[in-house]
Design a protein around this motif. Structure first.
Motif, short mmCIF file in Angstrom:
data_model
loop_
_atom_site.label_atom_id
_atom_site.label_comp_id
_atom_site.label_asym_id
_atom_site.label_seq_id
_atom_site.Cartn_x
_atom_site.Cartn_y
_atom_site.Cartn_z
N MET A 175 -11.45 -1.69 -4.78
CA MET A 175 -10.39 -1.24 -4.60
C MET A 175 -9.09 -0.91 -3.82
O MET A 175 -9.24 0.08 -3.57
N LYS A 176 -8.41 -1.72 -3.75
CA LYS A 176 -6.94 -1.04 -2.90
C LYS A 176 -6.28 0.61 -2.42
O LYS A 176 -6.07 0.53 -4.41
N THR A 177 -5.87 0.49 -1.45
CA THR A 177 -5.45 1.70 -1.88
C THR A 177 -3.32 1.63 -2.28
O THR A 177 -3.37 0.46 -1.87
N GLN A 178 -2.99 3.04 -2.33
CA GLN A 178 -1.65 2.35 -2.85
C GLN A 178 -0.93 1.68 -1.08
O GLN A 178 -0.19 0.84 -1.29
N ILE A 179 -1.37 2.15 -0.70
CA ILE A 179 -0.60 1.73 0.84
C ILE A 179 -0.87 0.11 1.73
O ILE A 179 -0.70 -1.14 1.67
N GLN A 180 -2.25 -0.11 0.76
CA GLN A 180 -2.88 -1.17 1.40
C GLN A 180 -1.98 -1.85 0.47
O GLN A 180 -1.70 -3.68 0.66
N GLN A 181 -1.78 -2.23 -1.00
CA GLN A 181 -1.11 -2.54 -1.77
C GLN A 181 0.17 -2.71 -1.24
O GLN A 181 1.05 -3.93 -1.77
N ILE A 182 0.84 -1.89 -0.88
CA ILE A 182 2.47 -1.62 0.00
C ILE A 182 2.21 -3.01 1.13
O ILE A 182 3.48 -3.61 0.84
N TYR A 183 1.38 -2.96 1.57
CA TYR A 183 1.34 -3.86 3.18
C TYR A 183 1.40 -5.28 2.48
O TYR A 183 1.77 -6.40 2.64
N ARG A 184 0.41 -5.83 1.34
CA ARG A 184 0.33 -7.53 0.47
C ARG A 184 2.16 -7.01 0.08
O ARG A 184 2.08 -8.69 0.05
N LEU A 185 2.63 -6.49 -0.45
CA LEU A 185 3.31 -6.96 -1.18
C LEU A 185 4.47 -7.25 -0.40
O LEU A 185 5.32 -7.86 -0.55
N LEU A 225 -2.83 -6.28 7.15
CA LEU A 225 -3.39 -4.79 7.21
C LEU A 225 -3.82 -4.11 6.05
O LEU A 225 -4.69 -2.83 5.81
N SER A 226 -3.70 -5.43 5.01
CA SER A 226 -4.22 -5.09 3.17
C SER A 226 -5.61 -4.32 3.13
O SER A 226 -5.67 -4.32 2.10
N THR A 227 -6.04 -4.94 4.10
CA THR A 227 -7.58 -5.88 4.19
C THR A 227 -8.24 -4.62 4.86
O THR A 227 -9.28 -4.17 4.93
N LEU A 228 -7.20 -3.64 5.31
CA LEU A 228 -8.28 -2.37 6.05
C LEU A 228 -7.61 -1.19 5.70
O LEU A 228 -6.68 -0.83 4.59
N GLU A 229 -8.81 -0.30 5.84
CA GLU A 229 -8.74 1.24 5.88
C GLU A 229 -7.05 1.69 6.20
O GLU A 229 -6.85 1.35 7.43
N PRO A 230 -6.30 2.35 5.77
CA PRO A 230 -5.02 2.69 6.32
C PRO A 230 -5.52 3.34 7.41
O PRO A 230 -4.52 3.87 8.64
N ASP A 231 -6.25 4.34 7.26
CA ASP A 231 -6.71 5.21 8.61
C ASP A 231 -7.47 4.45 9.70
O ASP A 231 -8.30 5.65 10.16
N ALA A 232 -7.68 2.78 9.31
CA ALA A 232 -8.36 2.90 10.25
C ALA A 232 -8.22 2.63 11.88
O ALA A 232 -6.49 2.73 11.85
N VAL A 233 -8.49 3.30 12.91
CA VAL A 233 -7.66 3.03 14.29
C VAL A 233 -6.98 1.63 14.81
O VAL A 233 -6.48 2.05 15.14
N LEU A 234 -7.88 0.66 14.11
CA LEU A 234 -7.09 -0.33 14.58
C LEU A 234 -5.95 -0.60 13.68
O LEU A 234 -4.98 -1.06 14.16
N ALA A 235 -5.92 -0.38 12.23
CA ALA A 235 -4.46 -0.36 11.57
C ALA A 235 -3.74 0.42 12.51
O ALA A 235 -2.61 0.10 12.19
N GLN A 236 -3.80 1.30 13.16
CA GLN A 236 -3.43 2.59 13.04
C GLN A 236 -2.12 2.14 14.48
O GLN A 236 -0.93 2.40 14.99
N GLU A 237 -3.40 1.38 15.91
CA GLU A 237 -2.68 0.70 16.56
C GLU A 237 -1.88 -0.01 16.13
O GLU A 237 -0.97 -0.53 16.99
N LEU A 238 -1.95 -0.86 14.97
CA LEU A 238 -1.17 -2.01 15.09
C LEU A 238 -0.28 -2.12 14.68
O LEU A 238 1.26 -2.34 14.65
N ILE A 239 0.17 -0.57 14.04
CA ILE A 239 1.19 -0.10 13.41
C ILE A 239 1.90 0.33 14.55
O ILE A 239 3.39 0.33 14.98
N GLU A 240 1.33 1.56 15.46
CA GLU A 240 1.44 1.52 16.25
C GLU A 240 2.53 1.39 17.70
O GLU A 240 3.63 1.35 18.26
N ASP A 241 1.30 -0.20 18.54
CA ASP A 241 2.28 -0.40 19.57
C ASP A 241 2.30 -1.96 19.48
O ASP A 241 3.19 -2.81 20.45
#
Length: 185
Positions: A1-11, A123-139
């Motif tokens: 099940m997707k987290t709220q953050i993952q659902q918001i990314y998808r939306l 991003l909606s497929t990655l765990e929000p605290d995954a390193v790759l997710a954070q790198e995509l957001i930050e960088d």
């Protein structure tokens, strides 16, 4: 099940695609998901929701096209905002495609890998605290969205969507950092 953050990314991903009849429902759900924890982002989406409710789909399509397809300052391609049209962007696109493949994500064939909707869907497929997710957001996303917000005319309804996404990413990043600190103590 997707987290709220993952659902918001998808939306948000859906909000950055060409307008469809489902747009009003997607905006409404995005607003509902944001309302409790991200009030600033929710208010900006609510303004867009009000605009969409009183605008025909054909007019929304015109606005979308004139905003994202014609105006280079608002192109929905973070790689373009970070690198321009050069080898570095091409390299970035190749690396994104590799990451997509490594994670079993299939990007739409009719869109470049760095389209905002594709990145958010990934991003909606990655765990929000995954390193790759954070790198995509930050960088990638934060610097590109900051550049995009500078290019919007004040009366463009999509300016609020971009600002809402930026606010959400900044707020969720802060919430994520606070939760990591409290768990590690």
């Amino acid at each position: 099940m997707k987290t709220q953050i993952q659902q918001i990314y998808r939306l948000f991903s859906a909000l950055f695609t060409y307008p469809s009849p489902e747009l009003a429902a997607e905006i409404s759900e995005c607003h509902r998901q944001l309302k409790a924890d991200y009030p600033e982002a929710a208010e900006l989406i609510n303004q867009f929701q009000t605009f969409v409710a009183s605008t025909s789909i054909s007019h929304l399509e015109e606005i979308y096209t004139s905003t994202f397809d014609v105006n280079p300052v608002c192109f929905p391609y973070p790689g373009f905002h970070l690198f321009g049209e050069n080898f570095n962007r091409a390299d970035f696109l190749v690396k994104l495609q590799q990451k997509y493949q490594e994670h079993g994500f299939i990007a739409p064939p009719n869109e470049l890998a760095d389209h905002l909707s594709v990145l958010l869907e990934f991003l909606s497929t990655l765990e929000p605290d995954a390193v790759l997710a954070q790198e995509l957001i930050e960088d990638c996303l934060l610097p590109a969205l900051e550049k995009m917000t500078e290019g919007f005319k004040a009366d463009n309804p999509y300016a609020g969507v971009v600002r809402s996404l930026l606010s959400f990413l900044q707020s969720s990043r802060q919430i994520n950092r606070v939760s990591q600190i409290s768990f590690s103590s």
